[in-house]
Design a protein around this motif. Structure first.
Motif, PDB file in Angstrom:
ATOM      1  N   ALA A  18      41.589  35.236  34.833  1.00  0.00           N
ATOM      2  CA  ALA A  18      40.698  36.383  35.487  1.00  0.00           C
ATOM      3  C   ALA A  18      40.590  35.988  37.081  1.00  0.00           C
ATOM      4  O   ALA A  18      40.890  34.954  37.462  1.00  0.00           O
ATOM      5  CB  ALA A  18      39.150  36.357  35.180  1.00  0.00           C
ATOM      6  N   TRP A  19      40.943  37.390  37.735  1.00  0.00           N
ATOM      7  CA  TRP A  19      40.953  37.349  39.187  1.00  0.00           C
ATOM      8  C   TRP A  19      39.620  37.158  39.724  1.00  0.00           C
ATOM      9  O   TRP A  19      38.592  37.882  39.687  1.00  0.00           O
ATOM     10  CB  TRP A  19      41.503  38.370  39.917  1.00  0.00           C
ATOM     11  CG  TRP A  19      43.207  38.788  39.365  1.00  0.00           C
ATOM     12  CD1 TRP A  19      43.677  39.376  38.426  1.00  0.00           C
ATOM     13  CD2 TRP A  19      44.072  38.260  39.938  1.00  0.00           C
ATOM     14  NE1 TRP A  19      44.806  39.114  38.317  1.00  0.00           N
ATOM     15  CE2 TRP A  19      45.349  38.456  39.187  1.00  0.00           C
ATOM     16  CE3 TRP A  19      44.242  37.578  41.286  1.00  0.00           C
ATOM     17  CZ2 TRP A  19      46.503  38.471  39.669  1.00  0.00           C
ATOM     18  CZ3 TRP A  19      45.787  37.160  41.614  1.00  0.00           C
ATOM     19  CH2 TRP A  19      46.883  37.605  40.982  1.00  0.00           C
ATOM     20  N   ALA A  20      39.405  35.901  40.485  1.00  0.00           N
ATOM     21  CA  ALA A  20      37.989  35.706  41.031  1.00  0.00           C
ATOM     22  C   ALA A  20      37.900  36.273  42.531  1.00  0.00           C
ATOM     23  O   ALA A  20      36.691  36.505  42.898  1.00  0.00           O
ATOM     24  CB  ALA A  20      37.508  34.106  40.839  1.00  0.00           C
ATOM     25  N   GLN A  21      39.133  36.124  43.209  1.00  0.00           N
ATOM     26  CA  GLN A  21      39.284  36.581  44.602  1.00  0.00           C
ATOM     27  C   GLN A  21      40.552  37.034  44.785  1.00  0.00           C
ATOM     28  O   GLN A  21      41.752  36.295  44.453  1.00  0.00           O
ATOM     29  CB  GLN A  21      38.703  35.394  45.469  1.00  0.00           C
ATOM     30  CG  GLN A  21      38.858  35.734  46.781  1.00  0.00           C
ATOM     31  CD  GLN A  21      40.095  35.141  47.471  1.00  0.00           C
ATOM     32  OE1 GLN A  21      40.579  34.103  47.131  1.00  0.00           O
ATOM     33  NE2 GLN A  21      40.415  36.157  48.671  1.00  0.00           N
ATOM     34  N   ARG A  22      40.626  38.022  45.293  1.00  0.00           N
ATOM     35  CA  ARG A  22      42.123  38.494  45.851  1.00  0.00           C
ATOM     36  C   ARG A  22      42.027  39.062  47.116  1.00  0.00           C
ATOM     37  O   ARG A  22      41.295  39.935  47.554  1.00  0.00           O
ATOM     38  CB  ARG A  22      42.140  39.875  45.012  1.00  0.00           C
ATOM     39  CG  ARG A  22      42.387  39.575  43.549  1.00  0.00           C
ATOM     40  CD  ARG A  22      42.703  41.077  42.687  1.00  0.00           C
ATOM     41  NE  ARG A  22      43.648  41.933  43.010  1.00  0.00           N
ATOM     42  CZ  ARG A  22      44.703  41.901  42.389  1.00  0.00           C
ATOM     43  NH1 ARG A  22      44.784  41.268  41.112  1.00  0.00           N
ATOM     44  NH2 ARG A  22      45.783  42.745  42.886  1.00  0.00           N
ATOM     45  N   LEU A  44      38.680  26.113  34.855  1.00  0.00           N
ATOM     46  CA  LEU A  44      40.035  25.856  35.474  1.00  0.00           C
ATOM     47  C   LEU A  44      40.081  26.892  36.771  1.00  0.00           C
ATOM     48  O   LEU A  44      40.092  28.132  36.564  1.00  0.00           O
ATOM     49  CB  LEU A  44      41.097  25.597  34.733  1.00  0.00           C
ATOM     50  CG  LEU A  44      42.554  25.597  35.507  1.00  0.00           C
ATOM     51  CD1 LEU A  44      42.381  24.175  36.673  1.00  0.00           C
ATOM     52  CD2 LEU A  44      43.562  25.481  34.538  1.00  0.00           C
ATOM     53  N   GLU A  45      40.017  26.718  38.088  1.00  0.00           N
ATOM     54  CA  GLU A  45      40.336  27.837  38.977  1.00  0.00           C
ATOM     55  C   GLU A  45      41.806  27.184  39.772  1.00  0.00           C
ATOM     56  O   GLU A  45      41.721  25.961  39.992  1.00  0.00           O
ATOM     57  CB  GLU A  45      39.315  27.435  39.985  1.00  0.00           C
ATOM     58  CG  GLU A  45      37.861  28.050  39.565  1.00  0.00           C
ATOM     59  CD  GLU A  45      36.783  28.035  40.743  1.00  0.00           C
ATOM     60  OE1 GLU A  45      37.129  27.969  42.059  1.00  0.00           O
ATOM     61  OE2 GLU A  45      35.621  28.402  40.450  1.00  0.00           O
ATOM     62  N   VAL A  46      42.317  28.133  39.954  1.00  0.00           N
ATOM     63  CA  VAL A  46      43.708  28.132  40.633  1.00  0.00           C
ATOM     64  C   VAL A  46      43.768  28.755  41.971  1.00  0.00           C
ATOM     65  O   VAL A  46      43.467  30.208  41.835  1.00  0.00           O
ATOM     66  CB  VAL A  46      45.031  28.298  39.999  1.00  0.00           C
ATOM     67  CG1 VAL A  46      46.262  28.110  40.564  1.00  0.00           C
ATOM     68  CG2 VAL A  46      44.892  27.421  38.430  1.00  0.00           C
ATOM     69  N   GLY A  56      48.332  37.148  36.993  1.00  0.00           N
ATOM     70  CA  GLY A  56      47.423  36.721  36.380  1.00  0.00           C
ATOM     71  C   GLY A  56      47.627  36.023  35.011  1.00  0.00           C
ATOM     72  O   GLY A  56      46.894  35.004  34.609  1.00  0.00           O
ATOM     73  N   GLN A  57      48.831  36.387  34.428  1.00  0.00           N
ATOM     74  CA  GLN A  57      49.262  35.483  33.204  1.00  0.00           C
ATOM     75  C   GLN A  57      49.731  34.147  33.621  1.00  0.00           C
ATOM     76  O   GLN A  57      50.716  33.821  34.206  1.00  0.00           O
ATOM     77  CB  GLN A  57      50.627  36.340  32.578  1.00  0.00           C
ATOM     78  CG  GLN A  57      50.810  35.755  31.242  1.00  0.00           C
ATOM     79  CD  GLN A  57      49.967  36.089  30.300  1.00  0.00           C
ATOM     80  OE1 GLN A  57      49.018  36.674  30.297  1.00  0.00           O
ATOM     81  NE2 GLN A  57      49.938  35.165  29.187  1.00  0.00           N
ATOM     82  N   LEU A  78      40.340  30.302  34.506  1.00  0.00           N
ATOM     83  CA  LEU A  78      40.311  30.265  33.119  1.00  0.00           C
ATOM     84  C   LEU A  78      39.005  29.588  32.528  1.00  0.00           C
ATOM     85  O   LEU A  78      38.915  28.250  32.920  1.00  0.00           O
ATOM     86  CB  LEU A  78      41.697  29.506  32.548  1.00  0.00           C
ATOM     87  CG  LEU A  78      41.761  29.412  31.264  1.00  0.00           C
ATOM     88  CD1 LEU A  78      42.047  30.755  30.609  1.00  0.00           C
ATOM     89  CD2 LEU A  78      42.977  28.463  30.921  1.00  0.00           C
ATOM     90  N   THR A  79      38.552  29.982  31.496  1.00  0.00           N
ATOM     91  CA  THR A  79      37.360  29.141  30.816  1.00  0.00           C
ATOM     92  C   THR A  79      37.615  28.936  29.589  1.00  0.00           C
ATOM     93  O   THR A  79      38.404  29.774  28.721  1.00  0.00           O
ATOM     94  CB  THR A  79      36.010  29.716  31.242  1.00  0.00           C
ATOM     95  OG1 THR A  79      36.162  31.151  30.735  1.00  0.00           O
ATOM     96  CG2 THR A  79      35.778  29.926  32.666  1.00  0.00           C
ATOM     97  N   ASP A  80      36.801  28.084  28.771  1.00  0.00           N
ATOM     98  CA  ASP A  80      37.158  27.844  27.410  1.00  0.00           C
ATOM     99  C   ASP A  80      36.708  29.095  26.655  1.00  0.00           C
ATOM    100  O   ASP A  80      35.716  30.022  26.848  1.00  0.00           O
ATOM    101  CB  ASP A  80      36.495  26.687  27.079  1.00  0.00           C
ATOM    102  CG  ASP A  80      34.805  26.770  27.213  1.00  0.00           C
ATOM    103  OD1 ASP A  80      34.155  27.019  26.407  1.00  0.00           O
ATOM    104  OD2 ASP A  80      34.475  26.447  28.272  1.00  0.00           O
ATOM    105  N   ASP A  81      37.349  29.741  25.449  1.00  0.00           N
ATOM    106  CA  ASP A  81      36.919  30.343  24.654  1.00  0.00           C
ATOM    107  C   ASP A  81      37.446  30.056  23.326  1.00  0.00           C
ATOM    108  O   ASP A  81      37.682  28.846  23.058  1.00  0.00           O
ATOM    109  CB  ASP A  81      37.817  31.766  24.913  1.00  0.00           C
ATOM    110  CG  ASP A  81      39.067  31.834  25.018  1.00  0.00           C
ATOM    111  OD1 ASP A  81      39.487  30.675  24.351  1.00  0.00           O
ATOM    112  OD2 ASP A  81      39.767  32.628  25.614  1.00  0.00           O
TER     113      ASP A  81
END
Length: 290
Positions: free
Chosen positions: A83-87, A112-114, A19-20, A96-99
């Motif tokens: 963040a894990w959206a799907q495993r 950003l989705e990977v 995740g990192q 990853l989203t802006d914060d």
């Protein structure tokens, strides 16, 4: 707490993602041969995601509408928890989203989705960038996988070469202190073959800023090999750290380091894509084990 790593399994291939940084940290075939560099002391990364810049900005400064923001080499995504959206057993998606932290360095809204997907002896990686803001999103993105070099310990580094799908006659670009030199150089690619040696990287990465090919094979005359292909990327970097580091990076990019004389607004930086509000860009690459 959700587990921060996941090992995917496919037909003749397995891959481990953390995740990192949404980073790929292992890529093995059915025999257990490890293809990916294991982040030794020469370089402490495996396959970082380069976003929202590729390379360096002059003075590590991102300029936008009269403001200056600190943005270090290759951007922040590689050092942020996703963040894990799907495993799943053979695929996963991390987001990853802006914060507040990203906005202090990069004043734009994004998602950003990977996604990693395994198929028959192949890993597919997709970058999905969405502009969630109300102004154009300037961004670059790149892949940076490092492969063991040599892939077999009883072979020499010079036994290996890169064979491109097409001839690559165009000049290459080089860097000085991480920034793009203005003059191009004659390509070291002979026809469609780049012979590999440690001296090739004495002047940092070999940058093909107008590659004809969209795939390349990394191989010796015997032993395991790799074929990489890509879609949506414009440049290709080939790099190893000078000083006999035992890895080779093959890097599809959409974006490039700042020219040595560029210190203008980020939206005008060469190589930056501009994504309209609510629009997205999808780029992908594949690693096939041979």
């Amino acid at each position: 707490m959700e587990q921060d790593s996941l090992t995917l399994h496919g037909d003749g291939i397995s891959a481990t993602v953390v995740g990192q940084g949404a980073e790929l940290v292992s890529l093995r075939d059915a025999d257990g041969t490890e293809f990916l560099w294991q982040a030794g002391p020469e370089w402490r990364r495996h396959s970082p995601v380069l976003f929202p810049i590729v390379g360096r900005l002059k003075g590590d400064q991102l300029r936008y509408q009269g403001q200056t923001y600190l943005m270090t080499q290759h951007g922040f995504a590689r050092d942020k928890p996703f963040a894990w959206a799907q495993r799943g057993p053979g695929s996963c998606t991390l987001v990853l989203t802006d914060d507040a932290d990203t906005s202090a360095h990069y004043p734009f809204a994004f998602r950003l989705e990977v996604t990693y997907t395994l198929d028959h002896r192949q890993l597919g990686v997709t970058f999905d960038i969405t502009n969630t803001g109300d102004e154009p999103l300037p961004a670059s993105i790149g892949a940076h996988p490092a492969f063991n070099w040599p892939l077999l310990p009883d072979l020499a580094k010079t036994d290996y070469g890169l064979t491109f799908a097409d001839d690559e006659p165009a000049p290459i670009r080089r860097l000085k202190d991480g920034l793009l030199l203005p003059a191009s150089q004659p390509t070291p690619v002979e026809g469609n073959i780049l012979k590999l040696s440690e001296r090739l990287f004495d002047e940092d990465a070999v940058i093909l800023d107008q590659p004809a090919s969209t795939s390349v094979r990394y191989a010796a005359e015997r032993g395991p090999a790799i074929e990489m292909s890509w879609q949506g990327f414009r440049e290709l970097g080939v790099w190893s750290k000078p000083g006999a580091a035992p890895f080779l990076c093959i890097e599809p990019w959409h974006g490039i380091a700042s020219p040595v004389d560029f210190d203008g607004d980020f939206v005008d930086k060469p190589g930056v894509m501009l994504i309209a509000p609510e629009a997205k860009r999808v780029l992908s690459y594949q690693i096939r084990l041979l």
